[in-house]
Design a protein around this motif. Structure first.
Motif, PDB file in Angstrom:
ATOM      1  N   SER A 143       0.954  -1.027  -0.045  1.00  0.00           N
ATOM      2  CA  SER A 143      -0.177   0.055   0.044  1.00  0.00           C
ATOM      3  C   SER A 143       0.935   1.261  -0.106  1.00  0.00           C
ATOM      4  O   SER A 143       0.379   2.328  -0.559  1.00  0.00           O
ATOM      5  CB  SER A 143      -0.758   0.122   1.311  1.00  0.00           C
ATOM      6  OG  SER A 143      -0.290   0.060   2.266  1.00  0.00           O
ATOM      7  N   VAL A 144       2.092   1.054   0.560  1.00  0.00           N
ATOM      8  CA  VAL A 144       2.881   2.460   0.744  1.00  0.00           C
ATOM      9  C   VAL A 144       3.520   2.704  -0.854  1.00  0.00           C
ATOM     10  O   VAL A 144       3.689   3.703  -1.215  1.00  0.00           O
ATOM     11  CB  VAL A 144       4.149   2.170   1.633  1.00  0.00           C
ATOM     12  CG1 VAL A 144       5.007   3.214   1.761  1.00  0.00           C
ATOM     13  CG2 VAL A 144       3.303   1.962   3.175  1.00  0.00           C
ATOM     14  N   VAL A 145       3.827   1.568  -1.472  1.00  0.00           N
ATOM     15  CA  VAL A 145       4.108   1.452  -2.534  1.00  0.00           C
ATOM     16  C   VAL A 145       3.175   2.055  -3.786  1.00  0.00           C
ATOM     17  O   VAL A 145       3.706   3.119  -4.491  1.00  0.00           O
ATOM     18  CB  VAL A 145       4.736   0.393  -3.362  1.00  0.00           C
ATOM     19  CG1 VAL A 145       5.198   0.150  -4.810  1.00  0.00           C
ATOM     20  CG2 VAL A 145       5.802  -0.459  -2.436  1.00  0.00           C
ATOM     21  N   VAL A 159       6.070  -4.001  -6.619  1.00  0.00           N
ATOM     22  CA  VAL A 159       5.533  -3.056  -7.546  1.00  0.00           C
ATOM     23  C   VAL A 159       4.463  -3.614  -8.534  1.00  0.00           C
ATOM     24  O   VAL A 159       3.431  -2.783  -8.783  1.00  0.00           O
ATOM     25  CB  VAL A 159       6.890  -2.770  -8.600  1.00  0.00           C
ATOM     26  CG1 VAL A 159       6.323  -2.105  -9.661  1.00  0.00           C
ATOM     27  CG2 VAL A 159       7.850  -2.177  -7.530  1.00  0.00           C
ATOM     28  N   ARG A 160       4.595  -5.050  -8.663  1.00  0.00           N
ATOM     29  CA  ARG A 160       3.387  -5.708  -9.409  1.00  0.00           C
ATOM     30  C   ARG A 160       2.175  -5.438  -8.673  1.00  0.00           C
ATOM     31  O   ARG A 160       1.183  -5.416  -9.454  1.00  0.00           O
ATOM     32  CB  ARG A 160       4.004  -7.138  -9.689  1.00  0.00           C
ATOM     33  CG  ARG A 160       2.775  -7.731 -10.594  1.00  0.00           C
ATOM     34  CD  ARG A 160       3.387  -9.406 -11.006  1.00  0.00           C
ATOM     35  NE  ARG A 160       4.844  -9.327 -11.311  1.00  0.00           N
ATOM     36  CZ  ARG A 160       5.746  -9.782 -10.780  1.00  0.00           C
ATOM     37  NH1 ARG A 160       5.559 -10.486  -9.599  1.00  0.00           N
ATOM     38  NH2 ARG A 160       7.032  -9.689 -11.312  1.00  0.00           N
ATOM     39  N   GLU A 161       2.168  -5.710  -7.363  1.00  0.00           N
ATOM     40  CA  GLU A 161       0.810  -5.846  -6.812  1.00  0.00           C
ATOM     41  C   GLU A 161       0.167  -4.273  -6.743  1.00  0.00           C
ATOM     42  O   GLU A 161      -1.037  -4.066  -6.793  1.00  0.00           O
ATOM     43  CB  GLU A 161       1.026  -6.335  -5.379  1.00  0.00           C
ATOM     44  CG  GLU A 161       1.199  -7.978  -5.219  1.00  0.00           C
ATOM     45  CD  GLU A 161       1.386  -8.377  -4.009  1.00  0.00           C
ATOM     46  OE1 GLU A 161       0.607  -8.021  -3.298  1.00  0.00           O
ATOM     47  OE2 GLU A 161       2.106  -9.398  -3.612  1.00  0.00           O
ATOM     48  N   GLU A 165      13.576   0.545  -4.483  1.00  0.00           N
ATOM     49  CA  GLU A 165      14.403  -0.232  -3.356  1.00  0.00           C
ATOM     50  C   GLU A 165      13.482  -1.383  -2.797  1.00  0.00           C
ATOM     51  O   GLU A 165      13.401  -1.549  -1.599  1.00  0.00           O
ATOM     52  CB  GLU A 165      15.373   0.320  -2.361  1.00  0.00           C
ATOM     53  CG  GLU A 165      16.481   1.322  -3.401  1.00  0.00           C
ATOM     54  CD  GLU A 165      17.064   2.146  -2.075  1.00  0.00           C
ATOM     55  OE1 GLU A 165      17.189   1.856  -0.746  1.00  0.00           O
ATOM     56  OE2 GLU A 165      17.996   2.901  -2.465  1.00  0.00           O
ATOM     57  N   VAL A 166      12.545  -1.877  -3.481  1.00  0.00           N
ATOM     58  CA  VAL A 166      11.619  -2.991  -3.029  1.00  0.00           C
ATOM     59  C   VAL A 166      11.623  -4.047  -4.120  1.00  0.00           C
ATOM     60  O   VAL A 166      12.194  -3.759  -5.206  1.00  0.00           O
ATOM     61  CB  VAL A 166      10.015  -2.373  -3.086  1.00  0.00           C
ATOM     62  CG1 VAL A 166      10.218  -1.751  -1.862  1.00  0.00           C
ATOM     63  CG2 VAL A 166       9.621  -1.806  -4.284  1.00  0.00           C
ATOM     64  N   GLY A 167      10.958  -5.039  -3.796  1.00  0.00           N
ATOM     65  CA  GLY A 167      11.140  -6.133  -4.605  1.00  0.00           C
ATOM     66  C   GLY A 167       9.959  -6.032  -5.769  1.00  0.00           C
ATOM     67  O   GLY A 167       9.088  -5.080  -5.691  1.00  0.00           O
ATOM     68  N   ARG A 168       9.986  -6.721  -6.826  1.00  0.00           N
ATOM     69  CA  ARG A 168       9.357  -6.570  -8.107  1.00  0.00           C
ATOM     70  C   ARG A 168       7.979  -6.885  -7.632  1.00  0.00           C
ATOM     71  O   ARG A 168       6.952  -6.417  -8.244  1.00  0.00           O
ATOM     72  CB  ARG A 168       9.812  -7.365  -9.339  1.00  0.00           C
ATOM     73  CG  ARG A 168      10.924  -6.579  -9.823  1.00  0.00           C
ATOM     74  CD  ARG A 168      11.605  -7.333 -11.287  1.00  0.00           C
ATOM     75  NE  ARG A 168      10.699  -7.594 -12.164  1.00  0.00           N
ATOM     76  CZ  ARG A 168      10.916  -8.065 -13.194  1.00  0.00           C
ATOM     77  NH1 ARG A 168      12.044  -8.758 -13.565  1.00  0.00           N
ATOM     78  NH2 ARG A 168      10.044  -7.722 -14.383  1.00  0.00           N
ATOM     79  N   SER A 169       7.723  -7.793  -6.779  1.00  0.00           N
ATOM     80  CA  SER A 169       6.270  -8.467  -6.652  1.00  0.00           C
ATOM     81  C   SER A 169       5.674  -7.263  -5.943  1.00  0.00           C
ATOM     82  O   SER A 169       4.213  -7.132  -5.959  1.00  0.00           O
ATOM     83  CB  SER A 169       6.599  -9.650  -5.627  1.00  0.00           C
ATOM     84  OG  SER A 169       7.146  -9.271  -4.645  1.00  0.00           O
ATOM     85  N   ARG A 191      11.005  -3.699 -13.013  1.00  0.00           N
ATOM     86  CA  ARG A 191      12.251  -3.597 -12.537  1.00  0.00           C
ATOM     87  C   ARG A 191      12.853  -2.431 -12.517  1.00  0.00           C
ATOM     88  O   ARG A 191      13.664  -2.254 -11.271  1.00  0.00           O
ATOM     89  CB  ARG A 191      13.260  -4.555 -13.648  1.00  0.00           C
ATOM     90  CG  ARG A 191      13.344  -3.973 -15.095  1.00  0.00           C
ATOM     91  CD  ARG A 191      14.338  -5.043 -15.790  1.00  0.00           C
ATOM     92  NE  ARG A 191      14.587  -4.189 -17.224  1.00  0.00           N
ATOM     93  CZ  ARG A 191      13.792  -4.374 -18.364  1.00  0.00           C
ATOM     94  NH1 ARG A 191      12.598  -5.208 -18.137  1.00  0.00           N
ATOM     95  NH2 ARG A 191      14.098  -4.101 -19.383  1.00  0.00           N
ATOM     96  N   GLN A 192      12.617  -1.636 -13.206  1.00  0.00           N
ATOM     97  CA  GLN A 192      13.204  -0.057 -12.937  1.00  0.00           C
ATOM     98  C   GLN A 192      12.382   0.520 -11.790  1.00  0.00           C
ATOM     99  O   GLN A 192      13.210   1.016 -11.062  1.00  0.00           O
ATOM    100  CB  GLN A 192      12.996   0.688 -14.319  1.00  0.00           C
ATOM    101  CG  GLN A 192      13.595   2.102 -14.466  1.00  0.00           C
ATOM    102  CD  GLN A 192      13.836   2.810 -15.743  1.00  0.00           C
ATOM    103  OE1 GLN A 192      13.022   2.175 -16.466  1.00  0.00           O
ATOM    104  NE2 GLN A 192      14.289   3.880 -15.601  1.00  0.00           N
ATOM    105  N   LEU A 193      11.194   0.460 -11.691  1.00  0.00           N
ATOM    106  CA  LEU A 193      10.575   0.878 -10.671  1.00  0.00           C
ATOM    107  C   LEU A 193      10.945   0.361  -9.320  1.00  0.00           C
ATOM    108  O   LEU A 193      11.197   1.000  -8.363  1.00  0.00           O
ATOM    109  CB  LEU A 193       9.158   0.675 -10.767  1.00  0.00           C
ATOM    110  CG  LEU A 193       8.446   1.692 -11.638  1.00  0.00           C
ATOM    111  CD1 LEU A 193       6.745   1.266 -12.014  1.00  0.00           C
ATOM    112  CD2 LEU A 193       8.506   3.095 -11.391  1.00  0.00           C
ATOM    113  N   ALA A 194      10.915  -1.158  -9.314  1.00  0.00           N
ATOM    114  CA  ALA A 194      11.514  -1.723  -8.157  1.00  0.00           C
ATOM    115  C   ALA A 194      12.925  -1.344  -7.677  1.00  0.00           C
ATOM    116  O   ALA A 194      13.197  -1.119  -6.353  1.00  0.00           O
ATOM    117  CB  ALA A 194      11.513  -3.298  -8.356  1.00  0.00           C
TER     118      ALA A 194
END
Length: 252
Positions: free
Chosen positions: A26-28, A64-66, A58-62, A51-54
């Motif tokens: 939710s913070v992302v 960002v995907r969620e 500095e978070v996992g791609r999952s 991958r660029q956003l992650a």
């Protein structure tokens, strides 16, 4: 905030800062939403890859995907498989607040939200029967075709097509406040929407209910459209409530 160029992936990524360690999805989503609703990115802009956003956040791609999946349900971004993620357009100022409300939702609130969603969807169907254009009716038919094509073996795609049908229908009602309210309610119910259709039998029931709504809309019959949507909302709400109860039991 600068105005971004058409080829703006690097600039969009640079505008985001790293999140605190252990930040929730939710913070992302909130940080992405703050940027997307700032007015500095034109609608239709292609967003940086996951991958660029992650890497920037500095978070996992999952995570960002969620977060992007949540923003897609809100109608803020459009995820196009094989192409990328695009900013859809302007959104209500209420939507950022809805993300923080989501962490407060419990079983009683979920029941009340389901009641609210049902009432809004039924009213949308009644309005849309009188107001939707031929182009919007054709778009609804395409979403139904996607549901039929995925009902047997791709429930994830089925759920996305289902959501797209409801989003198109809400737009067809031609009431921006009603659209904003529905987007907020859907965002708060997002977790259980994703889990409510877990087998082919439930998917086929949902498909039949959508087809009944579509037939009434095609006939421009507001009473029939509202009645068909009421029937759909009764079973859909039961599925969502069951998904929420199952989740609560699993974490008790």
């Amino acid at each position: 905030m600068p105005v971004f160029r058409d080829d703006s992936s690097a600039e969009i990524a640079a505008a985001l800062g790293a999140l605190p360690s252990g930040s929730a999805v939710s913070v992302v989503a909130t940080q992405l939403l703050d940027l997307f609703t700032s007015g500095s990115i034109p609608p239709g802009t292609r967003l940086p890859p996951e991958r660029q956003l992650a890497a920037r956040l500095e978070v996992g791609r999952s995570a960002v995907r969620e977060a992007l999946a949540a923003l897609e349900i809100l109608g803020i971004v459009d995820v196009r498989p094989g192409s990328g993620t695009y900013l859809r357009g302007t959104v209500s100022e209420l939507l950022p607040q809805s993300l923080s409300w989501g962490v407060l939702i419990g079983q009683r609130s979920t029941t009340e939200l389901l009641e609210l969603r049902s009432g809004l969807e039924i009213y949308v169907a009644r309005l849309a029967a009188d107001r939707l254009t031929d182009e919007q009716l054709a778009a609804l038919a395409r979403h139904l075709d996607r549901m039929r094509a995925s009902v047997d073996d791709d429930l994830k795609s089925f759920v996305k097509a289902d959501l797209a049908f409801h989003r198109e229908l809400a737009t067809s009602a031609d009431n921006s406040v009603l659209l904003d309210l529905l987007q907020i309610v859907r965002s708060l119910l997002r977790v259980w929407v994703d889990r409510a259709v877990q087998d082919e039998a439930k998917a086929r029931t949902a498909l039949e209910e959508h087809e009944a709504v579509y037939r009434a809309l095609s006939a421009r019959d507001g009473d029939a459209a509202a009645s068909a949507m009421a029937a759909h909302m009764a079973t859909a709400s039961a599925r969502l409530a069951a998904a929420q109860e199952s989740d609560a039991a699993g974490t008790a």
